[in-house]
Design an enzyme around this catalytic site. Sequence first.
Site, PDB file in Angstrom:
ATOM      1  N   HIS B  68       0.534  -1.648   0.168  1.00 27.62           N
ATOM      2  CA  HIS B  68       0.049   0.522   0.094  1.00 27.62           C
ATOM      3  C   HIS B  68       0.903   1.030  -0.042  1.00 27.62           C
ATOM      4  CE1 HIS B  68      -2.834   2.905   0.712  1.00 27.62           C
ATOM      5  NE2 HIS B  68      -2.337   3.370   2.168  1.00 27.62           N
ATOM      6  N   ASP B  97       7.425  22.059 -25.975  1.00 28.31           N
ATOM      7  CA  ASP B  97       7.102  20.707 -25.283  1.00 28.31           C
ATOM      8  C   ASP B  97       7.909  20.905 -24.511  1.00 28.31           C
ATOM      9  OD1 ASP B  97       7.476  17.983 -25.807  1.00 28.31           O
ATOM     10  OD2 ASP B  97       6.016  17.977 -27.036  1.00 28.31           O
ATOM     11  N   TRP B 133       6.842   0.267   3.903  1.00 27.61           N
ATOM     12  CA  TRP B 133       6.818   0.549   2.431  1.00 27.61           C
ATOM     13  C   TRP B 133       8.512   1.057   3.324  1.00 27.61           C
ATOM     14  CZ3 TRP B 133       8.235   6.277   1.372  1.00 27.61           C
ATOM     15  CH2 TRP B 133       8.582   6.989   2.178  1.00 27.61           C
ATOM     16  N   SER B 161      14.083   6.058 -13.483  1.00 32.87           N
ATOM     17  CA  SER B 161      12.671   7.164 -14.464  1.00 32.87           C
ATOM     18  C   SER B 161      12.260   8.406 -14.043  1.00 32.87           C
ATOM     19  CB  SER B 161      11.339   6.205 -14.267  1.00 32.87           C
ATOM     20  OG  SER B 161       9.920   7.202 -14.145  1.00 32.87           O
ATOM     21  N   SER B 162      12.459   8.669 -12.784  1.00 38.30           N
ATOM     22  CA  SER B 162      12.329  10.165 -11.735  1.00 38.30           C
ATOM     23  C   SER B 162      13.980  10.785 -11.714  1.00 38.30           C
ATOM     24  CB  SER B 162      12.400   9.853 -10.511  1.00 38.30           C
ATOM     25  OG  SER B 162      11.230   9.406  -9.396  1.00 38.30           O
ATOM     26  N   HIS B 245      13.060  12.234   4.231  1.00 42.50           N
ATOM     27  CA  HIS B 245      12.538  12.904   3.815  1.00 42.50           C
ATOM     28  C   HIS B 245      12.862  13.942   2.933  1.00 42.50           C
ATOM     29  CE1 HIS B 245       9.918  15.730   6.902  1.00 42.50           C
ATOM     30  NE2 HIS B 245      11.451  16.630   6.607  1.00 42.50           N
ATOM     31  N   GLU B 247      12.136  13.291   0.073  1.00 38.84           N
ATOM     32  CA  GLU B 247      10.944  12.606  -0.648  1.00 38.84           C
ATOM     33  C   GLU B 247       9.358  13.321  -0.270  1.00 38.84           C
ATOM     34  OE1 GLU B 247      10.643  10.011  -3.284  1.00 38.84           O
ATOM     35  OE2 GLU B 247       8.709  10.141  -2.912  1.00 38.84           O
ATOM     36  N   TYR B 249       9.089  15.718   0.714  1.00 34.11           N
ATOM     37  CA  TYR B 249       8.152  17.059   0.279  1.00 34.11           C
ATOM     38  C   TYR B 249       8.418  17.056  -1.535  1.00 34.11           C
ATOM     39  CZ  TYR B 249       9.165  18.918   4.962  1.00 34.11           C
ATOM     40  OH  TYR B 249       9.168  19.115   6.048  1.00 34.11           O
ATOM     41  N   SER B 260      -1.548  26.852  -4.955  1.00 30.24           N
ATOM     42  CA  SER B 260      -1.023  28.502  -5.176  1.00 30.24           C
ATOM     43  C   SER B 260      -1.743  28.605  -6.823  1.00 30.24           C
ATOM     44  CB  SER B 260       0.523  28.718  -4.695  1.00 30.24           C
ATOM     45  OG  SER B 260       0.700  28.378  -4.206  1.00 30.24           O
ATOM     46  N   HIS B 294      15.075  12.986  12.745  1.00 31.08           N
ATOM     47  CA  HIS B 294      13.584  13.219  12.896  1.00 31.08           C
ATOM     48  C   HIS B 294      12.952  11.985  13.051  1.00 31.08           C
ATOM     49  CE1 HIS B 294      11.067  15.440   9.598  1.00 31.08           C
ATOM     50  NE2 HIS B 294      11.365  14.198   9.524  1.00 31.08           N
ATOM     51  N   HIS B 295      13.231  11.164  12.209  1.00 35.77           N
ATOM     52  CA  HIS B 295      11.948   9.889  12.013  1.00 35.77           C
ATOM     53  C   HIS B 295      12.310   8.722  13.055  1.00 35.77           C
ATOM     54  CE1 HIS B 295       9.893  11.458   8.232  1.00 35.77           C
ATOM     55  NE2 HIS B 295      11.101  11.705   8.332  1.00 35.77           N
ATOM     56  N   THR B 320       6.903  26.969   6.090  1.00 36.66           N
ATOM     57  CA  THR B 320       5.437  26.463   5.827  1.00 36.66           C
ATOM     58  C   THR B 320       4.575  27.154   6.456  1.00 36.66           C
ATOM     59  OG1 THR B 320       6.203  24.005   6.218  1.00 36.66           O
ATOM     60  CG2 THR B 320       3.783  24.215   6.750  1.00 36.66           C
ATOM     61  N   LYS B 323       3.618  30.389   3.677  1.00 39.69           N
ATOM     62  CA  LYS B 323       2.470  29.847   3.224  1.00 39.69           C
ATOM     63  C   LYS B 323       1.340  29.983   3.372  1.00 39.69           C
ATOM     64  CE  LYS B 323       5.920  26.768   0.041  1.00 39.69           C
ATOM     65  NZ  LYS B 323       4.831  27.476  -1.493  1.00 39.69           N
ATOM     66  N   ARG B 442       1.974   0.957  15.055  1.00 37.37           N
ATOM     67  CA  ARG B 442       1.010   1.015  13.478  1.00 37.37           C
ATOM     68  C   ARG B 442       1.232  -0.268  12.921  1.00 37.37           C
ATOM     69  NH1 ARG B 442       5.996   4.286  10.415  1.00 37.37           N
ATOM     70  NH2 ARG B 442       4.046   3.856   8.427  1.00 37.37           N
TER      71      ARG B 442
END
Lengths: 314, 518
Positions: B68, B97, B133, B161-162, B245, B247, B249, B260, B294-295, B320, B323, B442
């Site tokens: 998932h 293009d 994951w 690819s990315s 991390h 990722e 963002y 926006s 922090h993870h 943040t 924003k 979890r």
Amino acid sequence: MSTEGSYYVPEQSKLPLAAALGMGTMAFGAASWVIEGGTSTVFLIGTAIMAAVMYKWWSIVIEENTQGIVSDQLKYSYVLGMYWFIFSELMFFVCFFGSLFYVRVLVGPWLGGEAAIGVFDDTATDAAIANATHLWNEYDPTWPPLITPDQTVNAEGAKFVGPQEAMSFPGWERLGSWLPLYNTIVLISSSLTVDKAHHALKDGNRQAFIRWLGLTVFLGGVFLVLQAEEYVHAYKELGLTLDSGIYGTTFFLLTGFHGAHVTLGTIMLLISFLRGLKGHFNETDHFGFEAAAWYWHFVDVIWIGLFFIVYVFD
Amino acid sequence: MAHGPSQNFFSRWLFSTNHKDIGTLYLWFSFAMFLLGGAFAMIIRAELFQPGMQLIQPEFFNQMTTMHGLVMVFGAIMPAFVGLANWMIPMMIGAPDMALPRMNNLSFWILPFAFAILVATLFMEGGGPNFGWTFYAPLSTTYAPDTVNYFIFGVHIMGASSIMGSINIIATVMNMRAPGMTYMKMPLFVWTWVITAFLLVAVMPVLAGAVTMMLMDINFGTSFFDAAGGGDPVLFQHVFWFFGHPEVYIIILPAFGVVSQIIPTFSRKPLFGYSSMVYATASIAFLSFIVWAHHMFTVGMPIAGELYFMYATMLIAVPTGVKVFNWVTTMYKGALTFETPMLFSIAFVILFTFGGFTGMMLSIAAADTQYHDTYFVVAHFHYVMVAGAVFSGTAAVYYWLPKWCGKMYDETMGKLQFWIAFIAFNITFMPQHFLGLAGMPRRYSDYGLQFADWNMVSSIGAFMYGGAQLLFLFNVIRTIGWGKPIDDPKVWEGAEGLEWTLPTPAPFHTFSTPPIVK
């Protein structure tokens, strides 16, 4: 060929899908190969597809350039593509250099019994500290580690057995037989020769261009042969293998990935050399070669980092 | 080929070099993955509907939580925003293009192969990835099924690819802007995407490094993540989160960009604080590189590390906050109307801010010791991933779909979808905060009786939310097939920007001659 305004938007192409098929086949084949009992067949099929696609793809790009439909703006797109590709390669090495830093500076001392430092404060119980400290009895965390934590506990039954000797600086008296020094000289020289070739090309001196570029390719080959010799020496005489704990792990992965990139760079330069023989480049239009040269300087810079961090400062 | 798409269906969609067609491919692929990842989520919530093992085995449950996460992050959300980038960036900056059209198609076609490999592992001996994951070693190395190797190489080509997609976006933005389109005139969606692309080029290779180390440890005897050889399993977490991390963002910055664009349109006012938005986005991107641990507050870091990562993380609240302030101030005293894209965008601002606040709670190292690996974390990141990224992606589709296909979607159905999604989302994830604070971990397939009530509520919400997505699919297909045709170039009264100067529907080739931007 359709030209959309000033910027060239190519026709539809079968190559991207074929490339994706090749990559997918390679990925699937590589995975089934490393699993026990697997074979390399699918991987090799994928590699063949990829090789054919790359040959065809670059042939088309060269053809487009020969026909003069590549504008300056499109060329700058290729330039940007190469810049950022090299940047992504740099980040790949940052990952491995960072890991080496982490295991050398932090993990080693922690495994060696300094776990209490920083992690525990005055209120920690003796039992908690002892528990964290004595997991790997007697491990000496000095770098390069010749005895793995595994050996300190399991002695003969250890899975990871450290090398008899590391690849470090052997002292001035044995400097003459120290391969990494030769490799450094070879690679730095090759960076100079490729620069010479570049200048010769810009001056319109094709003969000199081909000579200097040929010499660069040769030096790239010499580097790879010396590197292979070093690996044989490590495996046969020093007992330094992938299984030698973290020293062998970081040594082979860093130098190995660098070697893989040197191989790639040598192939890129070799193709530029062959294209040069066919008269492909001129004074102002030679980005195919220039990109390969940038890549070559990049692998040189990585090597200098490796030389000091992996070999010299032990 | 200069004047329109190929008439042959297969050659048009398989061999395309057109940014609009490739964008469409990305969007449909990501929606298919969204439904697949959603199906996995439905299985998870069905199992958790009541305590005790009801439907599936714990081993399969682990595969479902892992798949998932992987499918949603890498297969649904990221490609959805790349699809939007493909469609909109050339139109927004006045380019004919993308800069490298063939590579663009390669970036897309790698994805179906990568995910075919990943999903195929579910049917192989040993089952699919079952280590979460985040694939922490040694769960993903020493204790992983053999199929982990397919996962590793799948991640490798997906990363390629990315990287190619991002290089293309950077080259397009740097090289293809119309004359007069200076950097500080670019629409914010373009700005957020170019910064995202930079993040991707920087961290995707680190992910490749992480899975390469796993591959070596599993098959070739190295000891990166094995303390017996002098390595450290915690090294994996550092490397992973150095990728991971940024990722998150990578996922949320394009969502910021979408919102926006939409909020000014339906407020009929220019975006408040444009340049501060740009600088805030860049600041967030910079900070994302220096907060990763922090993870890992409970992993046993030195106190100095805990404190550093705690304070650095809290700094992110500043840009943040800028924003959120700007979005709210854009709406202030605006002539607001509440079409479906605007509803999703306002919900985005509210719910994303809520998710940001729970993020602040989690950033407090001492408090995180309690929250870590509980449903509180699950609730937190679903507020930013679902109410953040997915809501804004949905808003973007409603906002730009009329431009893409020249037909109007059904507003009533859109609003109905919004309200079901909004309510169902909160029913699903709000209770998970309570579960987490009460201590429910979890990734477990079963739980104590004290957690039963809120889990049942959460599952009911999840099924409703899943249903709302089918309504979304139906509305989009209905619009493309039978929607009311429109031809107003602006589509929306308050819309500003180059993309709205083009005819509706947008022709196959646009801006073949670059416009002049004053």
